[in-house]
Enzyme design. Sequence first.
Site, PDB file in Angstrom:
ATOM      1  N   ARG A 109      21.200   8.285   4.927  1.00 40.34           N
ATOM      2  CA  ARG A 109      20.931   7.946   6.325  1.00 40.34           C
ATOM      3  C   ARG A 109      20.232   9.141   6.969  1.00 40.34           C
ATOM      4  O   ARG A 109      20.608  10.297   6.728  1.00 40.34           O
ATOM      5  CB  ARG A 109      22.218   7.634   7.097  1.00 40.34           C
ATOM      6  CG  ARG A 109      22.809   6.246   6.816  1.00 40.34           C
ATOM      7  CD  ARG A 109      21.909   5.098   7.321  1.00 40.34           C
ATOM      8  NE  ARG A 109      22.439   3.777   7.031  1.00 40.34           N
ATOM      9  CZ  ARG A 109      22.128   3.039   5.959  1.00 40.34           C
ATOM     10  NH1 ARG A 109      21.278   3.494   5.052  1.00 40.34           N
ATOM     11  NH2 ARG A 109      22.649   1.843   5.798  1.00 40.34           N
ATOM     12  N   GLU A 169      13.993   6.446  12.404  1.00 38.91           N
ATOM     13  CA  GLU A 169      13.214   5.480  11.629  1.00 38.91           C
ATOM     14  C   GLU A 169      13.117   4.115  12.293  1.00 38.91           C
ATOM     15  O   GLU A 169      12.192   3.351  12.001  1.00 38.91           O
ATOM     16  CB  GLU A 169      13.788   5.327  10.213  1.00 38.91           C
ATOM     17  CG  GLU A 169      15.142   4.638  10.153  1.00 38.91           C
ATOM     18  CD  GLU A 169      15.643   4.452   8.712  1.00 38.91           C
ATOM     19  OE1 GLU A 169      15.616   5.431   7.951  1.00 38.91           O
ATOM     20  OE2 GLU A 169      16.048   3.327   8.373  1.00 38.91           O
ATOM     21  N   HIS A 194      12.409   3.756   3.754  1.00 39.18           N
ATOM     22  CA  HIS A 194      13.680   3.051   3.511  1.00 39.18           C
ATOM     23  C   HIS A 194      13.479   1.923   2.492  1.00 39.18           C
ATOM     24  O   HIS A 194      13.814   0.775   2.751  1.00 39.18           O
ATOM     25  CB  HIS A 194      14.261   2.505   4.830  1.00 39.18           C
ATOM     26  CG  HIS A 194      15.765   2.412   4.785  1.00 39.18           C
ATOM     27  ND1 HIS A 194      16.577   2.776   5.823  1.00 39.18           N
ATOM     28  CD2 HIS A 194      16.613   1.986   3.807  1.00 39.18           C
ATOM     29  CE1 HIS A 194      17.847   2.581   5.498  1.00 39.18           C
ATOM     30  NE2 HIS A 194      17.893   2.105   4.275  1.00 39.18           N
TER      31      HIS A 194
END
Length: 340
Positions: free
Chosen positions: A234, A263, A295
Amino acid sequence: MKVAVFSAKTYDRKFLETANNDYGHELVFFEPSLNIDTTILASSFPAVCVFVNDQLDEKTLQALQEQGTRLIALRCAGFNNVDVTAATKLGMTVVRVPAYSPYAVAEHTIGLILTLNRQFHRAYNRVREGNFSLEGLLGFDLHDRTVGIIGTGKIGAIVMQILKGFGCQLLVYDLYPNPDFEALGAKYVELPELFRASDIISLHCPLTTQTYHLIDSQALEQMKQGLMLINTSRGALIDTKAVIDALKSKKIGYLGLDVYEQESDLFFEDLSNEVIQDDLFERLLTFPNVIITGHQAFFTANALNQIAQTTLSNITDFEQGHHCPNQITLEQIILTKDAA
Ligand code: NAI
Protein backbone atom coordinates in the site's frame (compact mmCIF):
# COMPACT_ATOMS: atom_id res chain seq x y z
CA MET A 1 -29.34 -9.65 -5.73
CA LYS A 2 -29.13 -6.22 -7.38
CA VAL A 3 -25.51 -5.07 -7.19
CA ALA A 4 -24.00 -1.71 -8.20
CA VAL A 5 -20.45 -2.46 -9.34
CA PHE A 6 -18.26 0.66 -9.06
CA SER A 7 -14.88 1.45 -10.67
CA ALA A 8 -15.87 -1.14 -13.28
CA LYS A 9 -13.37 -1.70 -16.08
CA THR A 10 -13.87 -3.97 -19.10
CA TYR A 11 -11.89 -6.73 -17.37
CA ASP A 12 -14.05 -6.50 -14.20
CA ARG A 13 -17.17 -6.81 -16.32
CA LYS A 14 -15.78 -9.76 -18.31
CA PHE A 15 -14.74 -11.84 -15.29
CA LEU A 16 -17.77 -10.94 -13.12
CA GLU A 17 -20.26 -11.62 -15.93
CA THR A 18 -18.69 -14.98 -16.74
CA ALA A 19 -18.65 -16.05 -13.08
CA ASN A 20 -22.19 -14.74 -12.60
CA ASN A 21 -23.54 -17.48 -14.90
CA ASP A 22 -23.34 -19.69 -11.79
CA TYR A 23 -24.81 -17.11 -9.36
CA GLY A 24 -27.49 -15.15 -11.24
CA HIS A 25 -27.11 -11.78 -9.54
CA GLU A 26 -28.30 -8.60 -11.26
CA LEU A 27 -25.03 -6.75 -11.87
CA VAL A 28 -25.08 -3.11 -12.99
CA PHE A 29 -21.68 -1.70 -13.89
CA PHE A 30 -20.63 1.91 -13.23
CA GLU A 31 -17.30 3.30 -14.44
CA PRO A 32 -16.93 6.04 -11.77
CA SER A 33 -15.42 5.25 -8.41
CA LEU A 34 -17.69 5.32 -5.36
CA ASN A 35 -17.40 8.34 -3.10
CA ILE A 36 -19.77 10.86 -1.54
CA ASP A 37 -20.41 12.49 -4.96
CA THR A 38 -21.36 9.25 -6.74
CA THR A 39 -23.47 7.49 -4.07
CA ILE A 40 -26.59 8.58 -5.95
CA LEU A 41 -25.78 5.96 -8.63
CA ALA A 42 -26.30 3.24 -6.01
CA SER A 43 -29.75 4.48 -5.09
CA SER A 44 -32.02 1.50 -4.25
CA PHE A 45 -29.22 -1.05 -4.74
CA PRO A 46 -29.06 -3.35 -1.65
CA ALA A 47 -25.41 -4.15 -2.48
CA VAL A 48 -22.43 -2.21 -3.82
CA CYS A 49 -19.27 -3.85 -5.11
CA VAL A 50 -16.09 -1.75 -4.80
CA PHE A 51 -12.34 -1.81 -5.34
CA VAL A 52 -9.19 -0.37 -3.74
CA ASN A 53 -9.64 3.31 -4.59
CA ASP A 54 -13.36 3.68 -3.84
CA GLN A 55 -13.68 5.84 -0.73
CA LEU A 56 -16.23 4.55 1.78
CA ASP A 57 -15.86 6.95 4.69
CA GLU A 58 -18.56 7.48 7.31
CA LYS A 59 -20.40 10.14 5.28
CA THR A 60 -20.52 8.00 2.15
CA LEU A 61 -21.66 4.95 4.12
CA GLN A 62 -24.38 6.99 5.82
CA ALA A 63 -25.62 8.21 2.42
CA LEU A 64 -25.58 4.65 1.04
CA GLN A 65 -27.43 3.30 4.05
CA GLU A 66 -30.13 5.97 3.71
CA GLN A 67 -30.58 4.88 0.07
CA GLY A 68 -31.07 1.24 1.13
CA THR A 69 -27.62 -0.32 0.72
CA ARG A 70 -26.95 -3.12 3.22
CA LEU A 71 -23.91 -4.88 1.78
CA ILE A 72 -20.45 -3.60 0.82
CA ALA A 73 -18.67 -6.26 -1.25
CA LEU A 74 -14.99 -5.46 -1.69
CA ARG A 75 -13.37 -7.19 -4.65
CA CYS A 76 -9.95 -6.89 -3.00
CA ALA A 77 -8.16 -8.01 0.17
CA GLY A 78 -7.18 -4.70 1.81
CA PHE A 79 -10.01 -2.75 3.47
CA ASN A 80 -8.23 0.45 4.59
CA ASN A 81 -10.54 2.47 2.28
CA VAL A 82 -13.71 1.42 4.15
CA ASP A 83 -14.67 2.69 7.60
CA VAL A 84 -15.79 -0.75 8.79
CA THR A 85 -16.60 0.49 12.29
CA ALA A 86 -19.01 3.08 10.86
CA ALA A 87 -20.50 0.50 8.50
CA THR A 88 -21.12 -1.91 11.36
CA LYS A 89 -22.77 0.83 13.43
CA LEU A 90 -25.02 1.55 10.44
CA GLY A 91 -25.99 -2.12 10.30
CA MET A 92 -24.14 -2.76 7.05
CA THR A 93 -22.17 -5.91 6.27
CA VAL A 94 -18.70 -5.66 4.71
CA VAL A 95 -17.21 -8.65 2.88
CA ARG A 96 -13.94 -8.97 0.99
CA VAL A 97 -11.74 -11.37 -0.98
CA PRO A 98 -9.03 -12.17 1.58
CA ALA A 99 -6.90 -14.22 -0.83
CA TYR A 100 -7.06 -14.59 -4.59
CA SER A 101 -3.65 -15.14 -6.04
CA PRO A 102 -0.82 -14.28 -3.69
CA TYR A 103 1.40 -15.70 -6.46
CA ALA A 104 0.37 -12.83 -8.75
CA VAL A 105 1.64 -10.17 -6.33
CA ALA A 106 4.71 -12.15 -5.25
CA GLU A 107 5.76 -12.81 -8.85
CA HIS A 108 5.28 -9.13 -9.77
CA THR A 109 7.49 -8.20 -6.81
CA ILE A 110 10.25 -10.45 -8.17
CA GLY A 111 9.71 -8.89 -11.61
CA LEU A 112 10.37 -5.43 -10.16
CA ILE A 113 13.52 -6.65 -8.38
CA LEU A 114 14.92 -8.27 -11.55
CA THR A 115 14.00 -5.33 -13.79
CA LEU A 116 15.60 -2.78 -11.47
CA ASN A 117 18.72 -4.87 -11.05
CA ARG A 118 19.27 -5.93 -14.68
CA GLN A 119 17.54 -2.91 -16.26
CA PHE A 120 15.45 -4.85 -18.76
CA HIS A 121 13.42 -1.72 -19.52
CA ARG A 122 16.49 0.18 -20.69
CA ALA A 123 18.02 -2.82 -22.46
CA TYR A 124 14.77 -3.38 -24.39
CA ASN A 125 14.78 0.18 -25.72
CA ARG A 126 18.50 0.20 -26.47
CA VAL A 127 18.47 -2.98 -28.53
CA ARG A 128 15.45 -1.79 -30.55
CA GLU A 129 17.43 1.33 -31.44
CA GLY A 130 20.49 -0.68 -32.46
CA ASN A 131 22.39 0.40 -29.35
CA PHE A 132 24.15 -2.68 -27.99
CA SER A 133 26.33 -0.84 -25.49
CA LEU A 134 26.34 -2.31 -21.98
CA GLU A 135 27.46 0.94 -20.33
CA GLY A 136 25.19 1.72 -17.38
CA LEU A 137 23.50 -1.70 -17.33
CA LEU A 138 25.72 -3.32 -14.70
CA GLY A 139 23.70 -5.46 -12.28
CA PHE A 140 24.54 -7.69 -9.32
CA ASP A 141 24.04 -11.38 -8.48
CA LEU A 142 20.98 -11.90 -6.31
CA HIS A 143 22.67 -15.03 -4.98
CA ASP A 144 23.80 -14.47 -1.38
CA ARG A 145 22.30 -10.97 -1.17
CA THR A 146 20.32 -10.20 1.98
CA VAL A 147 16.65 -9.47 1.42
CA GLY A 148 14.51 -8.01 4.22
CA ILE A 149 10.81 -8.88 4.03
CA ILE A 150 8.36 -6.96 6.20
CA GLY A 151 5.13 -8.94 6.58
CA THR A 152 5.34 -12.72 6.26
CA GLY A 153 1.69 -13.41 5.42
CA LYS A 154 0.47 -15.06 2.23
CA ILE A 155 2.36 -12.84 -0.24
CA GLY A 156 5.51 -12.33 1.86
CA ALA A 157 5.78 -16.12 2.29
CA ILE A 158 5.77 -16.74 -1.49
CA VAL A 159 8.29 -13.95 -2.08
CA MET A 160 10.49 -15.65 0.50
CA GLN A 161 10.19 -19.04 -1.20
CA ILE A 162 11.07 -17.63 -4.63
CA LEU A 163 14.04 -15.67 -3.27
CA LYS A 164 15.24 -18.77 -1.44
CA GLY A 165 15.49 -20.33 -4.92
CA PHE A 166 17.80 -17.48 -5.97
CA GLY A 167 20.04 -18.28 -2.97
CA CYS A 168 19.26 -15.06 -1.08
CA GLN A 169 19.70 -14.63 2.67
CA LEU A 170 16.33 -13.80 4.20
CA LEU A 171 15.74 -11.46 7.15
CA VAL A 172 12.07 -11.11 8.00
CA TYR A 173 9.83 -9.15 10.35
CA ASP A 174 6.20 -9.69 11.30
CA LEU A 175 4.10 -8.98 14.38
CA TYR A 176 3.30 -12.69 14.42
CA PRO A 177 6.41 -14.71 13.48
CA ASN A 178 5.76 -18.07 11.82
CA PRO A 179 8.28 -20.77 12.89
CA ASP A 180 7.71 -22.65 9.58
CA PHE A 181 9.62 -19.92 7.76
CA GLU A 182 12.64 -20.30 10.02
CA ALA A 183 12.79 -23.90 8.81
CA LEU A 184 13.02 -22.42 5.29
CA GLY A 185 16.10 -20.50 6.41
CA ALA A 186 14.46 -17.11 7.06
CA LYS A 187 15.54 -15.32 10.23
CA TYR A 188 13.06 -13.21 12.19
CA VAL A 189 14.75 -10.03 13.42
CA GLU A 190 13.60 -6.66 14.76
CA LEU A 191 13.15 -3.82 12.26
CA PRO A 192 16.41 -1.96 13.06
CA GLU A 193 18.46 -5.07 12.23
CA LEU A 194 16.44 -5.71 9.06
CA PHE A 195 16.94 -2.08 7.99
CA ARG A 196 20.69 -2.19 8.75
CA ALA A 197 21.56 -5.50 7.10
CA SER A 198 19.33 -5.73 4.00
CA ASP A 199 20.47 -5.08 0.42
CA ILE A 200 16.84 -5.26 -0.72
CA ILE A 201 13.76 -4.47 1.39
CA SER A 202 10.29 -5.55 0.24
CA LEU A 203 7.07 -4.53 1.99
CA HIS A 204 4.25 -7.09 2.41
CA CYS A 205 2.36 -5.87 5.48
CA PRO A 206 -1.05 -4.16 5.46
CA LEU A 207 -1.55 -0.43 5.91
CA THR A 208 -2.52 0.24 9.54
CA THR A 209 -1.95 3.23 11.81
CA GLN A 210 1.23 1.46 12.92
CA THR A 211 2.60 0.88 9.43
CA TYR A 212 1.63 4.32 8.03
CA HIS A 213 4.92 5.84 6.75
CA LEU A 214 6.86 2.87 8.12
CA ILE A 215 9.57 3.88 5.67
CA ASP A 216 10.29 7.47 6.70
CA SER A 217 13.52 9.47 6.96
CA GLN A 218 14.45 7.83 10.29
CA ALA A 219 14.01 4.33 8.89
CA LEU A 220 15.92 5.27 5.72
CA GLU A 221 18.83 6.64 7.78
CA GLN A 222 19.33 3.16 9.25
CA MET A 223 19.50 1.46 5.84
CA LYS A 224 22.48 0.50 3.69
CA GLN A 225 23.73 3.00 1.15
CA GLY A 226 22.36 2.13 -2.29
CA LEU A 227 19.70 -0.33 -1.11
CA MET A 228 16.77 -1.49 -3.25
CA LEU A 229 13.30 -0.71 -1.87
CA ILE A 230 10.18 -2.45 -3.20
CA ASN A 231 6.57 -1.65 -2.27
CA THR A 232 3.75 -3.73 -3.74
CA SER A 233 1.54 -3.42 -0.63
CA ARG A 234 0.00 0.00 0.00
CA GLY A 235 1.37 3.42 -0.97
CA ALA A 236 1.17 5.04 2.46
CA LEU A 237 3.64 2.54 3.93
CA ILE A 238 6.19 4.93 2.42
CA ASP A 239 6.76 8.63 3.08
CA THR A 240 7.24 9.67 -0.54
CA LYS A 241 9.03 12.95 0.28
CA ALA A 242 11.59 11.13 2.43
CA VAL A 243 12.08 8.55 -0.31
CA ILE A 244 12.71 11.26 -2.92
CA ASP A 245 15.36 12.82 -0.64
CA ALA A 246 16.94 9.38 -0.23
CA LEU A 247 16.99 8.88 -4.01
CA LYS A 248 18.69 12.27 -4.44
CA SER A 249 21.33 11.43 -1.82
CA LYS A 250 21.75 7.94 -3.41
CA LYS A 251 20.84 6.23 -0.11
CA ILE A 252 18.21 4.44 -2.19
CA GLY A 253 19.89 2.91 -5.24
CA TYR A 254 16.74 1.36 -6.73
CA LEU A 255 13.04 1.92 -6.09
CA GLY A 256 10.21 -0.31 -7.33
CA LEU A 257 6.62 0.70 -6.64
CA ASP A 258 3.30 -0.83 -7.61
CA VAL A 259 1.39 1.40 -5.19
CA TYR A 260 1.52 5.11 -4.39
CA GLU A 261 0.01 7.08 -1.51
CA GLN A 262 -2.02 9.41 -3.78
CA GLU A 263 -2.73 6.75 -6.39
CA SER A 264 -6.51 7.21 -6.26
CA ASP A 265 -6.07 10.40 -8.34
CA LEU A 266 -4.02 8.56 -10.98
CA PHE A 267 -4.10 4.81 -11.21
CA PHE A 268 -6.43 2.69 -13.34
CA GLU A 269 -7.16 5.61 -15.72
CA ASP A 270 -5.63 6.66 -19.06
CA LEU A 271 -4.25 10.12 -18.28
CA SER A 272 -1.85 10.21 -21.21
CA ASN A 273 -3.48 13.37 -22.60
CA GLU A 274 -3.67 15.14 -19.24
CA VAL A 275 -1.23 17.32 -17.34
CA ILE A 276 -0.51 15.39 -14.16
CA GLN A 277 -0.72 17.75 -11.21
CA ASP A 278 1.00 15.54 -8.64
CA ASP A 279 4.54 16.97 -8.44
CA LEU A 280 5.85 14.26 -6.11
CA PHE A 281 4.76 11.53 -8.50
CA GLU A 282 6.27 13.41 -11.44
CA ARG A 283 9.55 13.84 -9.53
CA LEU A 284 9.69 10.07 -8.91
CA LEU A 285 9.39 9.47 -12.65
CA THR A 286 12.50 11.55 -13.35
CA PHE A 287 14.86 9.08 -11.63
CA PRO A 288 16.46 6.48 -13.92
CA ASN A 289 16.54 3.96 -11.04
CA VAL A 290 12.79 4.09 -10.26
CA ILE A 291 10.17 1.79 -11.76
CA ILE A 292 6.49 2.37 -11.10
CA THR A 293 3.66 0.10 -12.17
CA GLY A 294 0.05 1.27 -11.66
CA HIS A 295 -1.25 -1.19 -9.03
CA GLN A 296 -1.09 -4.10 -11.44
CA ALA A 297 0.61 -6.70 -9.22
CA PHE A 298 -2.71 -8.54 -8.69
CA PHE A 299 -3.59 -8.40 -12.39
CA THR A 300 -3.52 -11.98 -13.65
CA ALA A 301 -6.39 -13.97 -15.17
CA ASN A 302 -6.15 -16.43 -12.27
CA ALA A 303 -6.56 -13.63 -9.73
CA LEU A 304 -9.45 -11.92 -11.58
CA ASN A 305 -11.31 -15.21 -11.89
CA GLN A 306 -10.85 -15.96 -8.19
CA ILE A 307 -11.86 -12.40 -7.23
CA ALA A 308 -15.08 -12.68 -9.29
CA GLN A 309 -15.98 -16.11 -7.87
CA THR A 310 -15.38 -15.14 -4.24
CA THR A 311 -17.14 -11.77 -4.58
CA LEU A 312 -20.29 -13.33 -6.05
CA SER A 313 -20.24 -16.16 -3.51
CA ASN A 314 -19.95 -13.58 -0.69
CA ILE A 315 -22.99 -11.75 -2.10
CA THR A 316 -24.96 -15.03 -2.29
CA ASP A 317 -24.05 -15.87 1.34
CA PHE A 318 -25.37 -12.48 2.43
CA GLU A 319 -28.52 -12.73 0.31
CA GLN A 320 -29.35 -16.20 1.67
CA GLY A 321 -28.57 -15.22 5.27
CA HIS A 322 -25.69 -17.71 5.52
CA HIS A 323 -22.57 -17.08 7.57
CA CYS A 324 -19.99 -15.54 5.21
CA PRO A 325 -16.41 -16.55 6.11
CA ASN A 326 -15.15 -13.42 4.34
CA GLN A 327 -17.14 -10.92 6.38
CA ILE A 328 -14.91 -8.29 8.01
CA THR A 329 -15.74 -8.42 11.70
CA LEU A 330 -15.25 -5.80 14.39
CA GLU A 331 -12.83 -8.24 16.08
CA GLN A 332 -10.60 -8.00 12.99
CA ILE A 333 -10.74 -4.21 13.22
CA ILE A 334 -9.88 -4.28 16.93
CA LEU A 335 -6.99 -6.65 16.15
CA THR A 336 -5.73 -4.24 13.48
CA LYS A 337 -6.02 -1.34 15.93
CA ASP A 338 -4.28 -3.37 18.67
CA ALA A 339 -1.53 -4.00 16.18
CA ALA A 340 -1.45 -0.27 15.58
P1 NAI B 1 -1.69 -11.27 4.87
O1 NAI B 1 -2.74 -10.79 5.79
O2 NAI B 1 -1.65 -12.72 4.49
O3 NAI B 1 -0.25 -10.89 5.46
C1 NAI B 1 0.05 -9.67 6.03
C2 NAI B 1 1.10 -9.91 7.10
O4 NAI B 1 1.51 -8.64 7.61
C3 NAI B 1 0.59 -10.74 8.28
O5 NAI B 1 1.47 -11.82 8.54
C4 NAI B 1 0.56 -9.75 9.43
O6 NAI B 1 0.85 -10.35 10.70
C5 NAI B 1 1.67 -8.79 9.02
N1 NAI B 1 1.60 -7.51 9.69
C6 NAI B 1 0.52 -6.83 10.12
N2 NAI B 1 0.89 -5.67 10.72
C7 NAI B 1 2.24 -5.64 10.67
C8 NAI B 1 3.21 -4.73 11.12
N3 NAI B 1 2.87 -3.64 11.80
N4 NAI B 1 4.51 -5.01 10.90
C9 NAI B 1 4.88 -6.16 10.23
N5 NAI B 1 3.99 -7.06 9.80
C10 NAI B 1 2.69 -6.81 10.01
O7 NAI B 1 -1.80 -10.35 3.59
P2 NAI B 1 -1.24 -10.65 2.12
O8 NAI B 1 -2.30 -11.34 1.33
O9 NAI B 1 0.11 -11.24 2.20
O10 NAI B 1 -1.15 -9.16 1.53
C11 NAI B 1 -0.19 -8.23 2.01
C12 NAI B 1 -0.53 -6.84 1.50
O11 NAI B 1 -0.38 -6.83 0.07
C13 NAI B 1 -2.01 -6.46 1.70
O12 NAI B 1 -2.17 -5.85 2.96
C14 NAI B 1 -2.28 -5.49 0.59
O13 NAI B 1 -2.07 -4.18 1.08
C15 NAI B 1 -1.20 -5.81 -0.44
N6 NAI B 1 -1.77 -6.26 -1.71
C16 NAI B 1 -1.38 -5.60 -2.85
C17 NAI B 1 -1.85 -6.00 -4.09
C18 NAI B 1 -1.40 -5.33 -5.35
O14 NAI B 1 -2.00 -5.57 -6.41
N7 NAI B 1 -0.36 -4.51 -5.34
C19 NAI B 1 -2.84 -7.07 -4.19
C20 NAI B 1 -3.12 -7.75 -2.94
C21 NAI B 1 -2.62 -7.32 -1.75
